[in-house]
Design an enzyme around this catalytic site. Structure first.
Site: not given
Ligand code: 13P
Length: 253
Positions: A10, A168, A213, A234-235
């Site tokens: 989060w 990542e 993403s 993440g998002g």
């Molecule tokens: P997003 O999925 O928002 O690109 O973030 C990935 C992330 O950094 C998960 O740790």
């Protein structure tokens, strides 16, 4: 066979109301997915007691987004692995690129966090990955290897028997520029090959998640790759429909 793991991160987001709405829905989705996969949410530390309550009795696991290298003492503002453990955390993310970048955490310091988490009963989720310019200069594996090697030097290769790796690429985080399944698979495979040079059995067993993403649309093809064992999201982990759909994707593997 490695069990797929879908983990939400989060970051610095959410309210008490978010916890109520999302954790209930994710716990239900995790229960529905059964034992075929594992689902976890890493939330800001302040929400962990609420997450503990909302996830109680479900298959949803949870963890922290970071942890200190110490278990207690005069370290204002920090949270220790023993404290997270007391609140039922299973995982601790360490070495996220946002911490490496904004907080100048070195590979060696991240390795200490990994060790502290593991020594105190948490499963460290070690984030590794290159920046956009490093990607363009084809330095991806140099970066990943150095980030892994610092942990191997401090903890030994066997430490990865009880750890998770999250690849990542920094250029894919929060940008909507997901790595293609081919690029991600290639890097995951090379990470596994690198670990194999130390211990083949450990390399074969360790879960390597993709993050950057990853969403309801991109997850199916990514998770379909042989060396991608799930995602660090993440998002999309802040949206009920998206994260639930990602859980369902993993459950179908
Ligand atoms: P997003 O999925 O928002 O690109 O973030 C990935 C992330 O950094 C998960 O740790």
């Amino acid at each position: 066979m490695r069990k797929p793991l879908v983990m939400g991160n989060w970051k610095l987001n959410g309210t008490k109301q978010t916890v109520k709405e999302l954790i209930g829905a994710f716990a239900e989705a995790a229960n529905k997915a059964g034992d075929k996969i594992e689902v976890a949410i890493c939330s800001p530390a302040v929400f962990i007691p609420l997450v503990e309550g909302a996830a109680a009795g479900s298959k949803l696991q949870y963890g922290s987004e970071d942890c200190d290298i110490h278990t207690q003492g005069a370290y204002t503002g920090e949270n220790s692995p023993t404290q997270f453990k007391e609140f039922g955390c299973k995982y601790a993310i360490v070495g996220h690129s946002e911490r490496r970048g904004y907080h100048k955490e070195s590979n060696e310091y991240v390795a200490q966090k990994f060790k502290s988490a593991q020594d105190n009963g948490l499963i460290p989720v070690l984030c590794i990955g290159e920046s956009e310019s490093e990607f363009e200069q084809k330095k991806t594996m140099d970066i990943c290897k150095a980030e892994l090697k610092a942990v191997i030097d401090l903890c030994g290769i066997a430490a990865f028997e009880k750890a998770v790796i999250a690849y990542e690429p920094i250029w894919a985080i929060g940008t909507g520029k997901t790595a293609t399944p081919e690029i991600a698979q290639d890097v995951h495979h090379q990470i596994r090959e690198y670990l194999k040079s130390f211990d083949a059995a450990v390399a074969d067993k360790v879960q390597i998640l993709y993050g950057g993403s990853c969403n309801a649309k991109t997850a199916p093809e990514l998770f379909g790759q042989p060396d991608i064992d799930g995602g660090l999201i993440g998002g999309a982990s802040l949206k009920v429909a998206d994260f639930t759909s990602i859980i369902e994707t993993a459950a179908k593997l």
